[in-house]
Design an enzyme around this catalytic site. Structure first.
Site, PDB file in Angstrom:
ATOM      1  N   CYS A 110       0.068   1.197   7.641  1.00 60.10           N
ATOM      2  CA  CYS A 110      -0.377   1.638   6.166  1.00 60.10           C
ATOM      3  C   CYS A 110      -1.643   2.516   6.339  1.00 60.10           C
ATOM      4  O   CYS A 110      -2.123   3.415   5.535  1.00 60.10           O
ATOM      5  CB  CYS A 110      -0.371   0.640   5.175  1.00 60.10           C
ATOM      6  SG  CYS A 110       1.048  -0.103   4.811  1.00 60.10           S
ATOM      7  N   CYS A 130      -2.065  -3.009   7.182  1.00 66.66           N
ATOM      8  CA  CYS A 130      -1.720  -2.936   8.499  1.00 66.66           C
ATOM      9  C   CYS A 130      -1.895  -1.559   9.264  1.00 66.66           C
ATOM     10  O   CYS A 130      -2.071  -0.442   8.525  1.00 66.66           O
ATOM     11  CB  CYS A 130      -0.089  -3.484   8.406  1.00 66.66           C
ATOM     12  SG  CYS A 130       0.718  -2.136   7.806  1.00 66.66           S
ATOM     13  N   GLU A 157       0.889  -1.270   0.038  1.00 62.95           N
ATOM     14  CA  GLU A 157       0.058   0.024  -0.053  1.00 62.95           C
ATOM     15  C   GLU A 157       0.885   1.232   0.015  1.00 62.95           C
ATOM     16  O   GLU A 157       0.587   2.273  -0.928  1.00 62.95           O
ATOM     17  CB  GLU A 157      -0.853  -0.102   1.208  1.00 62.95           C
ATOM     18  CG  GLU A 157      -1.663  -1.020   1.408  1.00 62.95           C
ATOM     19  CD  GLU A 157      -1.277  -2.342   2.064  1.00 62.95           C
ATOM     20  OE1 GLU A 157      -0.314  -2.709   1.712  1.00 62.95           O
ATOM     21  OE2 GLU A 157      -2.188  -2.679   2.930  1.00 62.95           O
TER      22      GLU A 157
HETATM   23  N1  THU Z   1       2.178  -6.595   3.964  1.00 57.64           N
HETATM   24  C1  THU Z   1       1.650  -5.729   2.921  1.00 57.64           C
HETATM   25  O1  THU Z   1       2.285  -5.446   2.049  1.00 57.64           O
HETATM   26  N2  THU Z   1       0.564  -4.914   3.642  1.00 57.64           N
HETATM   27  C2  THU Z   1      -0.118  -5.024   4.676  1.00 57.64           C
HETATM   28  O2  THU Z   1      -1.120  -4.386   4.727  1.00 57.64           O
HETATM   29  C3  THU Z   1       0.076  -6.160   5.574  1.00 57.64           C
HETATM   30  C4  THU Z   1       1.632  -6.600   5.384  1.00 57.64           C
HETATM   31  C5  THU Z   1       3.500  -7.391   3.703  1.00 57.64           C
HETATM   32  C6  THU Z   1       4.646  -6.861   4.586  1.00 57.64           C
HETATM   33  C7  THU Z   1       5.369  -8.115   4.392  1.00 57.64           C
HETATM   34  O3  THU Z   1       6.222  -8.197   3.256  1.00 57.64           O
HETATM   35  C8  THU Z   1       4.093  -9.193   4.376  1.00 57.64           C
HETATM   36  O4  THU Z   1       3.307  -8.654   3.908  1.00 57.64           O
HETATM   37  C9  THU Z   1       3.877 -10.037   5.705  1.00 57.64           C
HETATM   38  O5  THU Z   1       3.752  -9.363   6.581  1.00 57.64           O
END
Ligand code: THU
Length: 140
Positions: free
Chosen positions: A97, A94, A65
């Site tokens: 983000c 998360c 994101e």
């Molecule tokens: N991740 C994202 O890209 N976006 C999110 O909202 C949650 C987590 C990624 C970070 C990491 O590379 C992987 O997912 C596992 O946490």
């Protein structure tokens, strides 16, 4: 949170989902093996995408994101109206983000493209303000 949001899918949601899925195919996730794609839609009607980019020091990992939002900002388009996130599972974005996106539009629509569902299933739509009530902004 199916069924609790008033958020509507933007007319361009098909393109947004397609770009988000395409970006997911470029994820760099050798540590978690969890690929995420994202795409943001700007007020001007353009779409910018991103993927998660991990790092051996783990903490430097950039989520999809934020990667997509940075692409829009770098192109001079700060008015983000929607973001789509493609992954398996739904508890996204998360917390980091959520706050990062809040900066550019607390009212943006968040589309959650859960790849565990049927390929042509409509993504769930929620408002960022529902996911992050009372996010932080610097105001006088
Ligand atoms: N991740 C994202 O890209 N976006 C999110 O909202 C949650 C987590 C990624 C970070 C990491 O590379 C992987 O997912 C596992 O946490």
């Amino acid at each position: 949170m199916p069924g609790v949001s008033n958020a509507a899918l933007p007319p361009q949601w098909h393109d947004l989902v397609a770009e988000s899925r395409e970006a997911r195919s470029h994820a760099y996730a050798p540590y978690s093996k969890f690929s995420v794609g994202a795409a943001v839609l700007t007020q001007a009607g353009n779409i910018f995408s991103g993927c998660n980019v991990e790092n051996a020091s783990y903490g430097l990992t950039i989520c999809a994101e934020r990667s997509a939002a940075c692409a829009a900002i770098a192109a001079g388009q700060q008015d983000i109206v929607a973001v789509c996130i493609s992954l398996t599972g739904t508890p996204v974005p998360c917390g980091t983000c959520r706050q990062f996106l809040y900066e550019f539009n607390p009212a943006m629509t968040v589309l959650i493209d859960d790849l565990n569902k049927a390929e042509d299933a409509e993504p769930e739509a929620v408002l960022l303000s529902e996911l992050l009530p009372r996010g932080f902004r610097l105001e006088g």
